[in-house]
Design a protein around this motif. Structure first.
Motif, PDB file in Angstrom:
ATOM      1  N   LEU A   1       0.722  -1.140   0.135  1.00  0.00           N
ATOM      2  CA  LEU A   1       0.097  -0.007   0.045  1.00  0.00           C
ATOM      3  C   LEU A   1       0.702   1.311   0.064  1.00  0.00           C
ATOM      4  O   LEU A   1       0.361   2.279  -0.170  1.00  0.00           O
ATOM      5  N   THR A   2       2.168   1.138   0.151  1.00  0.00           N
ATOM      6  CA  THR A   2       3.094   2.271   0.104  1.00  0.00           C
ATOM      7  C   THR A   2       3.738   2.431  -1.397  1.00  0.00           C
ATOM      8  O   THR A   2       4.203   3.392  -1.759  1.00  0.00           O
ATOM      9  N   GLU A   3       3.347   1.564  -2.292  1.00  0.00           N
ATOM     10  CA  GLU A   3       3.975   1.415  -3.534  1.00  0.00           C
ATOM     11  C   GLU A   3       3.296   2.011  -4.490  1.00  0.00           C
ATOM     12  O   GLU A   3       1.907   2.461  -4.330  1.00  0.00           O
ATOM     13  N   LYS A   4       3.744   2.581  -5.512  1.00  0.00           N
ATOM     14  CA  LYS A   4       2.924   3.513  -6.715  1.00  0.00           C
ATOM     15  C   LYS A   4       1.838   2.770  -7.321  1.00  0.00           C
ATOM     16  O   LYS A   4       2.087   1.307  -7.570  1.00  0.00           O
ATOM     17  N   ALA A   5       0.919   3.035  -7.412  1.00  0.00           N
ATOM     18  CA  ALA A   5      -0.305   2.621  -8.186  1.00  0.00           C
ATOM     19  C   ALA A   5      -0.272   1.934  -9.494  1.00  0.00           C
ATOM     20  O   ALA A   5       0.653   2.608 -10.430  1.00  0.00           O
ATOM     21  N   VAL A   6      -0.987   1.319  -9.963  1.00  0.00           N
ATOM     22  CA  VAL A   6      -0.837   0.709 -11.486  1.00  0.00           C
ATOM     23  C   VAL A   6      -2.070   1.016 -11.796  1.00  0.00           C
ATOM     24  O   VAL A   6      -3.212   1.511 -11.349  1.00  0.00           O
ATOM     25  N   LYS A   7      -2.405   0.741 -13.251  1.00  0.00           N
ATOM     26  CA  LYS A   7      -3.814   1.120 -14.159  1.00  0.00           C
ATOM     27  C   LYS A   7      -4.817   0.104 -13.335  1.00  0.00           C
ATOM     28  O   LYS A   7      -4.642  -1.051 -13.246  1.00  0.00           O
ATOM     29  N   LYS A   8      -5.924   0.543 -13.454  1.00  0.00           N
ATOM     30  CA  LYS A   8      -7.052  -0.294 -12.859  1.00  0.00           C
ATOM     31  C   LYS A   8      -7.199  -1.330 -13.902  1.00  0.00           C
ATOM     32  O   LYS A   8      -7.162  -1.063 -15.152  1.00  0.00           O
ATOM     33  N   GLY A   9      -7.671  -2.292 -13.538  1.00  0.00           N
ATOM     34  CA  GLY A   9      -7.677  -3.482 -14.257  1.00  0.00           C
ATOM     35  C   GLY A   9      -6.689  -4.301 -14.495  1.00  0.00           C
ATOM     36  O   GLY A   9      -6.729  -5.417 -15.161  1.00  0.00           O
TER      37      GLY A   9
END
Length: 362
Positions: A164-172
């Motif tokens: 949860l501290t890491e960079k998000a990725v694209k939905k899906g």
């Protein structure tokens, strides 16, 4: 939500759905595929609403002569996700959690250290790969967590906190890690560990399972195979390759072809409108609640024809499952190799099975 079909009645129904044999023509085709594509052991089922036609053939490993039995377990890999989503749906029916439950409602202590992009993620987002959680589909990504030495639930918590501290990725984006967080939610909502939830579900359904590679439970069960620099190697029960314990909800359950087929038969009947362990509407939600991936199931709807499906592999086994409710059938194929050629072969087998009427021995 109240079930309209009692668990007792369901168990009686399952006991009446006896395993039967596939046609001799199909058995020959399966054996040919094994020989040509180096598939040591394979298990195949054609499933209808009231019958299961199954066949297993081959050896636990190439170097042995003993044939595997119908009770031999195979690793399901990511087809475990359908089991995790199934358990989640059961808990929603019992009012312990909902698809819209926010992650941080259950874990408020983690919100301040997590990226704000995750602030509104829900159980449904995690199960449908819409929480923007990193994939963690490569073993090399997990080496930094080898230091985790707590209980399985403690390791699951520590892993989730870090993710949860890491960079998000694209939905899906398909995410094994998302299913780790989902299991963590189920644990806190129910007050039971993920293992206890699986135990309870499988006991109620009278199905056998094992968490981990099946030959670690019984050396007579199929050993996973992989290609090591041109050498086809069987991984012994003592081999150090395994999935981390906290990833079990994403892809580490093993089952035999008969019990897994009974589980899939539940889904097929649900999609045909029969409430069994879950309400019929909830099976439809699991498989077709959104597209192209719902909750533990991918799906396609074309010209009013519905198909849901999922494949699973940790690199040494492969499982392939397809449900075609418009045709009243489902097909399961399990094997103990994941080579490109073998996977292509089982797809051809599946298409052959689903495109032709079956002449099965009863």
């Amino acid at each position: 939500m109240k079930l309209t079909f009692s668990l007792v009645s369901f168990i009686l129904l399952v006991n009446l759905c006896t395993a039967q044999e596939l046609s001799e023509d199909l058995k020959i085709k399966i054996k040919q595929a094994q020989q040509v594509h180096q598939i040591p052991a394979i298990a195949v089922s054609l499933i209808t609403p009231d019958s299961i036609f199954s066949y297993v053939n081959g050896k636990a490993r190439f170097s042995k002569k003993e044939q595997i039995s119908i009770n031999a377990k195979f690793h399901l890999g990511s087809n475990t996700k359908a089991i995790t989503s199934f358990i989640a749906m059961r808990l929603t029916e019992q009012g312990e959690i909902s698809w819209g439950t926010p992650f941080f409602k259950l874990f408020p202590e983690l919100e301040s250290t997590s990226r704000s992009v995750y602030s509104d993620i829900t159980l449904g987002d995690l199960l449908s790969h819409n929480a923007q959680i990193r994939p963690y589909t490569k073993g090399s990504e997990l080496t930094k967590f080898n230091i985790l030495k707590g209980s399985i639930s403690e390791n699951r918590y520590s892993f989730s906190k870090s993710v949860l501290t890491e960079k998000a990725v694209k939905k899906g984006t398909y995410s094994n890690a998302g299913y780790v967080l989902a299991a963590l939610m189920l644990e806190r909502a129910s007050g039971k560990t993920y293992r206890e939830l699986v135990d309870q579900t499988m006991q109620e359904l009278d199905l056998e399972y094992f968490i981990g590679f099946p030959n670690k439970e019984n050396a007579a069960y199929p050993w996973g195979h992989w290609d090591q620099k041109g050498v086809f190697e069987a991984l012994s029960p003592e081999h150090d390759y395994k999935l981390p314990d906290y990833m079990s909800s994403a892809g580490d359950i093993s089952m035999n072809i008969l019990d897994y087929s009974k589980f899939i038969q539940l889904h097929l009947n649900g999609l045909l409108g029969t409430s069994t362990y879950l309400n019929a509407d909830d099976y439809n939600w699991l498989h077709f609640g959104q597209s192209p991936y719902a909750y533990g199931w991918g799906n396609v709807i074309k010209d009013s024809e519905k198909m849901s499906f999922h494949d699973g592999s940790a690199g040494t086994y492969y499982s392939h499952t397809v449900l075609l409710p418009n045709k009243n059938i489902a097909v399961v194929i399990l094997m103990n190799t994941a080579s490109t050629e073998a996977v292509e072969a089982i797809y051809n087998l599946q298409q052959f099975i689903t495109s032709q009427p079956q002449k099965s021995k009863k």
